[in-house]
Design a protein around this motif. Structure first.
Motif, short mmCIF file in Angstrom:
data_model
loop_
_atom_site.label_atom_id
_atom_site.label_comp_id
_atom_site.label_asym_id
_atom_site.label_seq_id
_atom_site.Cartn_x
_atom_site.Cartn_y
_atom_site.Cartn_z
N UNK A 29 -3.75 85.99 -11.73
CA UNK A 29 -2.71 86.45 -12.67
C UNK A 29 -2.47 85.49 -13.84
N UNK A 30 -2.59 84.19 -13.60
CA UNK A 30 -2.40 83.24 -14.70
C UNK A 30 -3.52 83.35 -15.73
N UNK A 31 -4.74 83.54 -15.25
CA UNK A 31 -5.88 83.69 -16.16
C UNK A 31 -5.76 84.99 -16.94
N UNK A 32 -5.33 86.05 -16.27
CA UNK A 32 -5.11 87.33 -16.95
C UNK A 32 -4.05 87.19 -18.04
N UNK A 33 -2.99 86.48 -17.73
CA UNK A 33 -1.93 86.26 -18.72
C UNK A 33 -2.46 85.47 -19.91
N UNK A 34 -3.33 84.49 -19.66
CA UNK A 34 -3.95 83.71 -20.73
C UNK A 34 -4.74 84.63 -21.67
N UNK A 35 -5.57 85.49 -21.09
CA UNK A 35 -6.37 86.40 -21.91
C UNK A 35 -5.51 87.42 -22.64
N UNK A 36 -4.50 87.93 -21.97
CA UNK A 36 -3.61 88.90 -22.63
C UNK A 36 -2.89 88.26 -23.81
N UNK A 37 -2.39 87.07 -23.61
CA UNK A 37 -1.68 86.37 -24.69
C UNK A 37 -2.61 86.10 -25.87
N UNK A 38 -3.78 85.56 -25.59
CA UNK A 38 -4.70 85.21 -26.67
C UNK A 38 -5.34 86.43 -27.32
N UNK A 39 -5.38 87.55 -26.62
CA UNK A 39 -5.96 88.75 -27.23
C UNK A 39 -5.07 89.28 -28.35
N UNK A 40 -3.81 88.87 -28.36
CA UNK A 40 -2.92 89.30 -29.45
C UNK A 40 -3.20 88.52 -30.74
N UNK A 41 -3.89 87.39 -30.62
CA UNK A 41 -4.10 86.52 -31.77
C UNK A 41 -5.52 86.59 -32.34
#
Length: 53
Positions: A29-41
């Motif tokens: 879940x932490x890695x998924x959150x990392x990718x989700x956050x960075x995919x916005x940028x």
């Protein structure tokens, strides 16, 4: 440029060249959150296009 800006190498590479992560159900879940956050940028093709140039 990211490394000199304070981002470690692993994070920088994962930000500019992300794997296909959206359909991986067993991802941490932490890695998924990392990718989700960075995919916005960044768009997924921005990094590979920059590496090729």
């Amino acid at each position: 440029m990211m490394v000199t800006g304070g981002i470690d190498l692993f994070r920088g590479v994962r930000m500019i060249i992300p794997p296909a992560w959206q359909n991986v159900e067993t991802m941490d879940p932490d890695l998924r959150a990392f990718y989700e956050y960075n995919s916005m940028h960044m768009e997924p093709w921005d990094g590979p296009a920059g590496v090729v140039m």
